[in-house]
Enzyme design. Structure first.
Site, PDB file in Angstrom:
ATOM      1  N   ASP A  59      22.475  75.370  64.624  1.00  0.00           N
ATOM      2  CA  ASP A  59      21.461  75.051  63.615  1.00  0.00           C
ATOM      3  C   ASP A  59      22.091  75.199  62.231  1.00  0.00           C
ATOM      4  O   ASP A  59      22.825  76.171  61.985  1.00  0.00           O
ATOM      5  CB  ASP A  59      20.293  76.039  63.789  1.00  0.00           C
ATOM      6  N   SER A 125      17.762  58.124  51.621  1.00  0.00           N
ATOM      7  CA  SER A 125      16.810  57.131  52.114  1.00  0.00           C
ATOM      8  C   SER A 125      16.270  56.300  50.963  1.00  0.00           C
ATOM      9  O   SER A 125      16.156  56.784  49.829  1.00  0.00           O
ATOM     10  CB  SER A 125      15.656  57.869  52.800  1.00  0.00           C
ATOM     11  N   TYR A 149       8.766  64.922  52.978  1.00  0.00           N
ATOM     12  CA  TYR A 149      10.035  64.409  53.536  1.00  0.00           C
ATOM     13  C   TYR A 149      10.854  63.746  52.427  1.00  0.00           C
ATOM     14  O   TYR A 149      12.024  64.064  52.216  1.00  0.00           O
ATOM     15  CB  TYR A 149       9.765  63.403  54.670  1.00  0.00           C
ATOM     16  N   LYS A 153      14.578  64.804  50.404  1.00  0.00           N
ATOM     17  CA  LYS A 153      15.753  63.953  50.183  1.00  0.00           C
ATOM     18  C   LYS A 153      16.106  63.901  48.695  1.00  0.00           C
ATOM     19  O   LYS A 153      17.277  63.979  48.310  1.00  0.00           O
ATOM     20  CB  LYS A 153      15.496  62.532  50.695  1.00  0.00           C
ATOM     21  N   ARG A 231      10.177  44.876  54.657  1.00  0.00           N
ATOM     22  CA  ARG A 231      11.216  45.910  54.603  1.00  0.00           C
ATOM     23  C   ARG A 231      12.590  45.284  54.833  1.00  0.00           C
ATOM     24  O   ARG A 231      12.700  44.201  55.385  1.00  0.00           O
ATOM     25  CB  ARG A 231      10.983  46.966  55.700  1.00  0.00           C
TER      26      ARG A 231
HETATM   27  P1  NAD Z   1      17.463  61.876  64.310  1.00  0.00           P
HETATM   28  O1  NAD Z   1      16.302  62.807  64.353  1.00  0.00           O
HETATM   29  O2  NAD Z   1      17.706  61.019  65.483  1.00  0.00           O
HETATM   30  O3  NAD Z   1      18.790  62.694  64.002  1.00  0.00           O
HETATM   31  C1  NAD Z   1      18.795  63.885  63.272  1.00  0.00           C
HETATM   32  C2  NAD Z   1      19.550  64.927  64.081  1.00  0.00           C
HETATM   33  O4  NAD Z   1      19.573  66.166  63.349  1.00  0.00           O
HETATM   34  C3  NAD Z   1      18.888  65.216  65.427  1.00  0.00           C
HETATM   35  O5  NAD Z   1      19.859  65.107  66.444  1.00  0.00           O
HETATM   36  C4  NAD Z   1      18.381  66.644  65.276  1.00  0.00           C
HETATM   37  O6  NAD Z   1      18.418  67.347  66.506  1.00  0.00           O
HETATM   38  C5  NAD Z   1      19.342  67.220  64.261  1.00  0.00           C
HETATM   39  N1  NAD Z   1      18.803  68.346  63.476  1.00  0.00           N
HETATM   40  C6  NAD Z   1      17.603  68.415  62.839  1.00  0.00           C
HETATM   41  N2  NAD Z   1      17.477  69.617  62.243  1.00  0.00           N
HETATM   42  C7  NAD Z   1      18.616  70.311  62.490  1.00  0.00           C
HETATM   43  C8  NAD Z   1      19.079  71.609  62.150  1.00  0.00           C
HETATM   44  N3  NAD Z   1      18.321  72.475  61.447  1.00  0.00           N
HETATM   45  N4  NAD Z   1      20.306  71.994  62.561  1.00  0.00           N
HETATM   46  C9  NAD Z   1      21.069  71.160  63.315  1.00  0.00           C
HETATM   47  N5  NAD Z   1      20.683  69.922  63.669  1.00  0.00           N
HETATM   48  C10 NAD Z   1      19.468  69.499  63.264  1.00  0.00           C
HETATM   49  O7  NAD Z   1      17.304  60.992  62.990  1.00  0.00           O
HETATM   50  P2  NAD Z   1      18.166  59.756  62.491  1.00  0.00           P
HETATM   51  O8  NAD Z   1      17.263  58.587  62.441  1.00  0.00           O
HETATM   52  O9  NAD Z   1      19.443  59.673  63.209  1.00  0.00           O
HETATM   53  O10 NAD Z   1      18.393  60.198  60.977  1.00  0.00           O
HETATM   54  C11 NAD Z   1      19.558  60.875  60.557  1.00  0.00           C
HETATM   55  C12 NAD Z   1      19.410  61.236  59.097  1.00  0.00           C
HETATM   56  O11 NAD Z   1      19.179  60.050  58.348  1.00  0.00           O
HETATM   57  C13 NAD Z   1      18.237  62.159  58.791  1.00  0.00           C
HETATM   58  O12 NAD Z   1      18.631  63.075  57.789  1.00  0.00           O
HETATM   59  C14 NAD Z   1      17.169  61.235  58.281  1.00  0.00           C
HETATM   60  O13 NAD Z   1      16.273  61.869  57.401  1.00  0.00           O
HETATM   61  C15 NAD Z   1      18.004  60.193  57.562  1.00  0.00           C
HETATM   62  N6  NAD Z   1      17.329  58.883  57.443  1.00  0.00           N
HETATM   63  C16 NAD Z   1      16.859  58.264  58.561  1.00  0.00           C
HETATM   64  C17 NAD Z   1      16.213  57.040  58.464  1.00  0.00           C
HETATM   65  C18 NAD Z   1      15.655  56.351  59.676  1.00  0.00           C
HETATM   66  O14 NAD Z   1      14.844  55.435  59.518  1.00  0.00           O
HETATM   67  N7  NAD Z   1      16.029  56.693  60.892  1.00  0.00           N
HETATM   68  C19 NAD Z   1      16.059  56.441  57.201  1.00  0.00           C
HETATM   69  C20 NAD Z   1      16.577  57.086  56.082  1.00  0.00           C
HETATM   70  C21 NAD Z   1      17.214  58.313  56.228  1.00  0.00           C
HETATM   71  C1  UD1 Z   2       8.938  54.976  56.849  1.00  0.00           C
HETATM   72  C2  UD1 Z   2       8.706  56.185  55.980  1.00  0.00           C
HETATM   73  C3  UD1 Z   2       9.923  56.413  55.094  1.00  0.00           C
HETATM   74  C4  UD1 Z   2      11.172  56.536  55.952  1.00  0.00           C
HETATM   75  C5  UD1 Z   2      11.302  55.279  56.819  1.00  0.00           C
HETATM   76  C6  UD1 Z   2      12.489  55.325  57.731  1.00  0.00           C
HETATM   77  C7  UD1 Z   2       6.279  56.285  55.634  1.00  0.00           C
HETATM   78  C8  UD1 Z   2       5.173  56.132  54.656  1.00  0.00           C
HETATM   79  N1  UD1 Z   2       7.513  55.991  55.187  1.00  0.00           N
HETATM   80  O1  UD1 Z   2       9.146  53.870  56.016  1.00  0.00           O
HETATM   81  O2  UD1 Z   2       9.767  57.592  54.328  1.00  0.00           O
HETATM   82  O3  UD1 Z   2      12.318  56.677  55.128  1.00  0.00           O
HETATM   83  O4  UD1 Z   2      10.120  55.153  57.614  1.00  0.00           O
HETATM   84  O5  UD1 Z   2      12.335  56.343  58.687  1.00  0.00           O
HETATM   85  O6  UD1 Z   2       6.080  56.678  56.772  1.00  0.00           O
HETATM   86  N2  UD1 Z   2       4.064  49.279  60.461  1.00  0.00           N
HETATM   87  C9  UD1 Z   2       3.029  48.719  61.166  1.00  0.00           C
HETATM   88  N3  UD1 Z   2       2.654  49.308  62.346  1.00  0.00           N
HETATM   89  C10 UD1 Z   2       3.267  50.419  62.853  1.00  0.00           C
HETATM   90  C11 UD1 Z   2       4.347  50.987  62.118  1.00  0.00           C
HETATM   91  C12 UD1 Z   2       4.711  50.390  60.928  1.00  0.00           C
HETATM   92  O7  UD1 Z   2       2.449  47.718  60.762  1.00  0.00           O
HETATM   93  O8  UD1 Z   2       2.869  50.924  63.911  1.00  0.00           O
HETATM   94  C13 UD1 Z   2       4.500  48.622  59.213  1.00  0.00           C
HETATM   95  C14 UD1 Z   2       4.438  49.498  57.997  1.00  0.00           C
HETATM   96  O9  UD1 Z   2       3.189  49.400  57.365  1.00  0.00           O
HETATM   97  C15 UD1 Z   2       5.579  48.920  57.149  1.00  0.00           C
HETATM   98  C16 UD1 Z   2       6.589  48.420  58.171  1.00  0.00           C
HETATM   99  O10 UD1 Z   2       5.858  48.278  59.384  1.00  0.00           O
HETATM  100  O11 UD1 Z   2       5.123  47.808  56.404  1.00  0.00           O
HETATM  101  C17 UD1 Z   2       7.737  49.390  58.412  1.00  0.00           C
HETATM  102  O12 UD1 Z   2       7.223  50.679  58.709  1.00  0.00           O
HETATM  103  P1  UD1 Z   2       8.174  51.901  59.145  1.00  0.00           P
HETATM  104  O13 UD1 Z   2       9.062  51.457  60.246  1.00  0.00           O
HETATM  105  O14 UD1 Z   2       7.308  53.071  59.387  1.00  0.00           O
HETATM  106  O15 UD1 Z   2       9.105  52.130  57.866  1.00  0.00           O
HETATM  107  P2  UD1 Z   2       8.716  52.409  56.340  1.00  0.00           P
HETATM  108  O16 UD1 Z   2       7.269  52.312  56.121  1.00  0.00           O
HETATM  109  O17 UD1 Z   2       9.595  51.557  55.516  1.00  0.00           O
END
Ligand code: NAD
Ligand code: UD1
Length: 339
Positions: A59, A125, A149, A153, A231
């Site tokens: 962790d 993000s 969240y 960031k 998006r």
């Molecule tokens: P994910 O949840 O699949 O991966 C995050 C990993 O971090 C997981 O494996 C989790 O077990 C680990 N983790 C969480 N807390 C921890 C801790 N305290 N110590 C050690 N490990 C820990 O998510 P992801 O989609 O792969 O995202 C990775 C990063 O990118 C995250 O920081 C997320 O906020 C950021 N991010 C993701 C998205 C997205 O849409 N997926 C968009 C923008 C930013």
């Molecule tokens: C969301 C998060 C954002 C995060 C990003 C990636 C919110 C408000 N924002 O963004 O902080 O960085 O995910 O993890 O949650 N939609 C539907 N039906 C659904 C799900 C989504 O119509 O069941 C629409 C949403 O309104 C949006 C688009 O699909 O227009 C994308 O949604 P989503 O995948 O959740 O991403 P973000 O909203 O961009």
């Protein structure tokens, strides 16, 4: 071989990034508490790259264990994926998010300082842009967030800026991801939400595979091409390659300071365009209904990705069709994810 600490490396984006950096000759040490991921993801990556991966279950809140890991390995850089990412949960449990994301990151930075490790790549993000004043979004835009969240960031970005100001040889690249979807072409690793998905693409694919009944489209009265939210969806493999480019940039530049970089395609896709592309490329049915807007959503969000091209030599390669095909290969081969 340059060793890289990859926190959160068992997660969705981390597991895909492991493949790219291993294939480029870097040696990752994965540090993940598995709070939102499965050890099977690491085994699958081992199969894809044909080698063992050094995995530590740990962790980022456990500073003593971090110190032990830094004492055992000499790292060139840290790629910091570890963090919690569920927007809704962050609203009901803000302390959990600030503790895990902000304090956790400060721990990593403190231990890096103790051990003289100076290169950091952060998972930021597009959420840090809040509701942008115009489109496309440039890195220079004002930042603001409306949920814990996103705030976590943003706070981490502020911390990194201050650390870079105070320590001129500390380098922090903040990769601002737009909307990652898709999966490795093997279909063996992918996104595996532990709960009902919040994000659009995993929701679509779980409807298609029969785990969920129908998609709710959140609003069809936005000022967009068809009224649904727009998006910048980016293939997770492109995103992973962006991390490799950032690592290479750090290896070739001594002082970068705080460097925010958008990772997006530069193109917007609406909810209905994505649903239709998925149906067309996979031949699956995706029943949907129009539902009210989701609180906190914005109409449109897409990147200007020129900075990534100019500085890193990175451009996203994969189109929406490919993102759908690869998502479906993963989802249909693994209807219940890693379980
Ligand atoms: P994910 O949840 O699949 O991966 C995050 C990993 O971090 C997981 O494996 C989790 O077990 C680990 N983790 C969480 N807390 C921890 C801790 N305290 N110590 C050690 N490990 C820990 O998510 P992801 O989609 O792969 O995202 C990775 C990063 O990118 C995250 O920081 C997320 O906020 C950021 N991010 C993701 C998205 C997205 O849409 N997926 C968009 C923008 C930013
Ligand atoms: C969301 C998060 C954002 C995060 C990003 C990636 C919110 C408000 N924002 O963004 O902080 O960085 O995910 O993890 O949650 N939609 C539907 N039906 C659904 C799900 C989504 O119509 O069941 C629409 C949403 O309104 C949006 C688009 O699909 O227009 C994308 O949604 P989503 O995948 O959740 O991403 P973000 O909203 O961009």
């Amino acid at each position: 071989m340059m060793k890289i600490l990859v926190t959160g490396g068992a997660g969705y984006i981390g597991s895909h990034t492991l493949i790219e950096i291993i294939n480029a000759g870097f040696e990752p040490v994965v540090y993940d508490n598995l709070s939102n991921s499965s050890p099977v993801a690491i085994e699958r990556v081992e199969q894809i790259v044909g080698q063992n991966i050094n995995f530590i279950k740990g962790d980022i809140l456990d500073k003593e264990l971090l110190r032990k890991v830094f004492a055992e390995h000499t790292f060139f850089a840290v790629i910091h994926f570890a963090g919690l990412k569920a927007v809704g949960e962050s609203v009901s449990k803000p302390l959990k998010y600030y503790q895990n994301n902000v304090i956790g990151t400060i721990n990593v930075l403190e231990v890096m300082k103790e051990f003289g490790v100076k290169n950091f790549i952060f998972s930021s993000s597009a959420t840090v842009y809040g509701n942008p004043r115009s489109l496309p979004i440039y890195e220079s835009f004002e930042r603001s967030c409306t949920n814990p969240y996103g705030q976590s960031k943003l706070m981490i970005e502020y911390v990194l800026e201050d650390v870079c100001r105070a320590q001129v040889d500390f380098n922090a690249i903040s990769l601002r991801y737009f909307n990652p979807i898709g999966a490795d072409e093997s279909g063996t690793i992918g996104e595996d939400p532990s709960d009902i998905p919040n994000n659009l693409m995993p929701y679509i694919s779980q409807v298609a595979v029969g785990r969920l009944e129908k998609l709710s489209v959140f609003g069809d009265d936005y000022d967009t091409i068809d009224g649904t939210g727009v998006r910048d969806y980016i293939h997770v493999v492109d995103l992973a390659k962006g991390h490799l480019k950032a690592l290479e940039y750090l290896a070739n530049h001594k002082q970068t300071g705080f460097l925010p970089i958008n990772l997006g395609t530069g193109h917007g896709t609406s909810v209905l365009q994505l649903v239709n592309a998925f149906i067309k490329t996979t031949g699956q049915k995706v029943p949907y209904v129009i539902a009210p807007r989701r609180v906190g959503d914005i109409a449109s969000c897409y990147a200007n990705a020129d900075k990534a091209k100019t500085l890193l030599g990175w451009v996203a390669q994969y189109d929406i069709e490919r993102m759908c095909i690869d998502t479906w290969r993963w989802q249909s081969n693994n209807p219940n994810g890693y379980n």
